[in-house]
Scaffold this active site. Sequence first.
Site, PDB file in Angstrom:
ATOM      1  N   LYS A  35       0.887  -1.079   0.055  1.00  0.00           N
ATOM      2  CA  LYS A  35       0.005   0.106  -0.082  1.00  0.00           C
ATOM      3  C   LYS A  35       0.655   1.214   0.062  1.00  0.00           C
ATOM      4  O   LYS A  35       0.488   2.311  -0.497  1.00  0.00           O
ATOM      5  CB  LYS A  35      -0.933  -0.243   1.173  1.00  0.00           C
ATOM      6  CG  LYS A  35      -2.097  -1.104   0.932  1.00  0.00           C
ATOM      7  CD  LYS A  35      -3.140  -0.835   1.877  1.00  0.00           C
ATOM      8  CE  LYS A  35      -4.100  -1.785   1.534  1.00  0.00           C
ATOM      9  NZ  LYS A  35      -5.557  -2.022   2.407  1.00  0.00           N
ATOM     10  N   LYS A  85      -4.895 -10.057  -5.593  1.00  0.00           N
ATOM     11  CA  LYS A  85      -6.132 -10.509  -4.539  1.00  0.00           C
ATOM     12  C   LYS A  85      -7.324  -9.345  -4.918  1.00  0.00           C
ATOM     13  O   LYS A  85      -6.943  -8.352  -5.035  1.00  0.00           O
ATOM     14  CB  LYS A  85      -5.876 -10.496  -3.233  1.00  0.00           C
ATOM     15  CG  LYS A  85      -5.742  -9.084  -2.517  1.00  0.00           C
ATOM     16  CD  LYS A  85      -5.929  -9.349  -1.072  1.00  0.00           C
ATOM     17  CE  LYS A  85      -6.360  -8.204  -0.205  1.00  0.00           C
ATOM     18  NZ  LYS A  85      -7.722  -7.857  -0.131  1.00  0.00           N
ATOM     19  N   LYS A 143     -10.973  -4.031  -2.563  1.00  0.00           N
ATOM     20  CA  LYS A 143     -11.870  -2.836  -2.468  1.00  0.00           C
ATOM     21  C   LYS A 143     -10.918  -1.843  -3.205  1.00  0.00           C
ATOM     22  O   LYS A 143     -11.560  -1.134  -4.115  1.00  0.00           O
ATOM     23  CB  LYS A 143     -12.386  -2.471  -1.317  1.00  0.00           C
ATOM     24  CG  LYS A 143     -13.327  -3.370  -0.602  1.00  0.00           C
ATOM     25  CD  LYS A 143     -14.012  -2.646   0.473  1.00  0.00           C
ATOM     26  CE  LYS A 143     -13.690  -3.447   1.725  1.00  0.00           C
ATOM     27  NZ  LYS A 143     -12.823  -3.113   2.656  1.00  0.00           N
TER      28      LYS A 143
HETATM   29  P1  ATP Z   1      -8.748  -2.724   0.869  1.00  0.00           P
HETATM   30  O1  ATP Z   1      -8.281  -2.730  -0.446  1.00  0.00           O
HETATM   31  O2  ATP Z   1      -9.428  -1.279   1.187  1.00  0.00           O
HETATM   32  O3  ATP Z   1      -7.646  -3.175   1.875  1.00  0.00           O
HETATM   33  P2  ATP Z   1     -10.135  -5.040   1.131  1.00  0.00           P
HETATM   34  O4  ATP Z   1     -10.882  -5.707   0.095  1.00  0.00           O
HETATM   35  O5  ATP Z   1      -8.558  -5.892   1.147  1.00  0.00           O
HETATM   36  O6  ATP Z   1     -10.230  -3.663   1.066  1.00  0.00           O
HETATM   37  P3  ATP Z   1     -10.586  -5.190   3.962  1.00  0.00           P
HETATM   38  O7  ATP Z   1     -11.500  -4.512   4.670  1.00  0.00           O
HETATM   39  O8  ATP Z   1      -9.059  -4.905   4.062  1.00  0.00           O
HETATM   40  O9  ATP Z   1     -10.982  -5.410   2.353  1.00  0.00           O
HETATM   41  O10 ATP Z   1     -10.660  -6.743   4.579  1.00  0.00           O
HETATM   42  C1  ATP Z   1     -11.618  -7.158   5.105  1.00  0.00           C
HETATM   43  C2  ATP Z   1     -11.624  -8.784   5.169  1.00  0.00           C
HETATM   44  O11 ATP Z   1     -11.901  -9.454   4.054  1.00  0.00           O
HETATM   45  C3  ATP Z   1     -10.316  -9.111   5.647  1.00  0.00           C
HETATM   46  O12 ATP Z   1     -10.709 -10.300   6.965  1.00  0.00           O
HETATM   47  C4  ATP Z   1      -9.464  -9.688   4.745  1.00  0.00           C
HETATM   48  O13 ATP Z   1      -8.574 -10.801   4.919  1.00  0.00           O
HETATM   49  C5  ATP Z   1     -10.677 -10.224   3.801  1.00  0.00           C
HETATM   50  N1  ATP Z   1     -10.484 -10.082   2.271  1.00  0.00           N
HETATM   51  C6  ATP Z   1     -10.072  -9.027   1.629  1.00  0.00           C
HETATM   52  N2  ATP Z   1      -9.834  -9.443   0.424  1.00  0.00           N
HETATM   53  C7  ATP Z   1      -9.776 -10.946   0.135  1.00  0.00           C
HETATM   54  C8  ATP Z   1      -9.514 -11.756  -0.713  1.00  0.00           C
HETATM   55  N3  ATP Z   1      -9.501 -11.282  -1.888  1.00  0.00           N
HETATM   56  N4  ATP Z   1      -9.946 -12.953  -0.457  1.00  0.00           N
HETATM   57  C9  ATP Z   1     -10.350 -13.388   0.802  1.00  0.00           C
HETATM   58  N5  ATP Z   1     -10.407 -12.522   1.741  1.00  0.00           N
HETATM   59  C10 ATP Z   1     -10.141 -11.397   1.536  1.00  0.00           C
HETATM   60 MG    MG Z   2      -7.355  -5.065   2.913  1.00  0.00          MG
END
Ligand code: ATP
Ligand code: MG
Length: 329
Positions: A111, A191, A194
């Site tokens: 990040k 991965k 968001k």
């Molecule tokens: P950001 O990009 O803002 O970090 P994010 O999609 O990674 O958003 P988070 O809010 O950081 O979402 O994570 C929320 C939960 O979803 C955490 O438990 C994280 O491990 C899980 N998670 C996020 N992305 C994945 C993915 N691609 N596969 C499985 N679990 C995920």
């Molecule tokens: Mg995340």
Amino acid sequence: MTRVFSGIQPSGELHIGNYLGAVQNWVRLQTQHDCLFCVVDLHAITQPYDPRTLSSLTLDMAVSLYAAGLDPDKCIVFVQSHVAEHNELNWLLTTVAPLGELERQTQFKDKAQRQESVPAGLLAYPVLQAADVLLYKASLVPVGEDQVQHLELMREIARRWNARYGAGYFPEPQALLTNAKRVLGLDGKAKMSKSLGNTIGLFESPESIWEKLRPAATDPARKTRKDPGTPEICNIFTLHQGFSPPQTVADVADKCRTAGWGCLDCKRVLADNMIAALAPMREQAAALRRDPPGVLERLRAGAAKARALARRTMAEVRDRMGFLKAAED
Ligand code: ATP
Ligand code: MG
């Protein structure tokens, strides 16, 4: 009873990676354990964000969690910034958190790379996570695989604090993973995230789900319909495991290995199963979005319950760390 804590950032829409990797597990756990689930807005501001949309994204993430199946009668759902103790414990833990370990975190490095000027808050992100979990003395943290490294660091922070201020006071929290612990984005590379714009939202329309799935990456070995593939390395297969019944999953794996069908056929079956599984949640989300005061009231009640637990921990923590008690007003 085992205490469970986990959080999600209001940094965009809830996507199927979040759901399969974490939130689906939360829904299951709420009937088995003493659970708290948090919309972590204080974490979301470590990346560039728009202050004009933070509150609506926060409310919408709460709506999404309720629609996905979290029930305020079975677990505590609240917004992180509504319980000030998260911030307080965060600061106290920064004084025992090892800087070298923070700098080594993969998420920080990833990040930080995407930002011109790196805020200290991004580096301290896992400390605030440790505060979130330790504030409630939670011992289980259901997350996706990307958080496993942060959980290791969280245990180190707990050990260091315990060594100085109270042997065994904080439990050492363990990560709890699902089968779909790492869902890839639609490009099949990074991965699903968001902040990367490579997602399928949990409440997207059937048309939009199909539009996104159709061009999505599959096993690159399947160049033509006749080339066999390896389902285990295909993101579409991971999604089948999340949304299709076991018999279909077995059938999909077989047809992929033997080139019995094309990737587009495989995706059509997935789309149908996904659309069917997500329809009730989409309806629930639409109903909740029509009632913001109702959602706010649920969140108020959730924060009140969380705050009561947090205050108890903070009184003990302040005492153990030797702070002078303030006189009562
Ligand atoms: P950001 O990009 O803002 O970090 P994010 O999609 O990674 O958003 P988070 O809010 O950081 O979402 O994570 C929320 C939960 O979803 C955490 O438990 C994280 O491990 C899980 N998670 C996020 N992305 C994945 C993915 N691609 N596969 C499985 N679990 C995920
Ligand atoms: Mg995340």
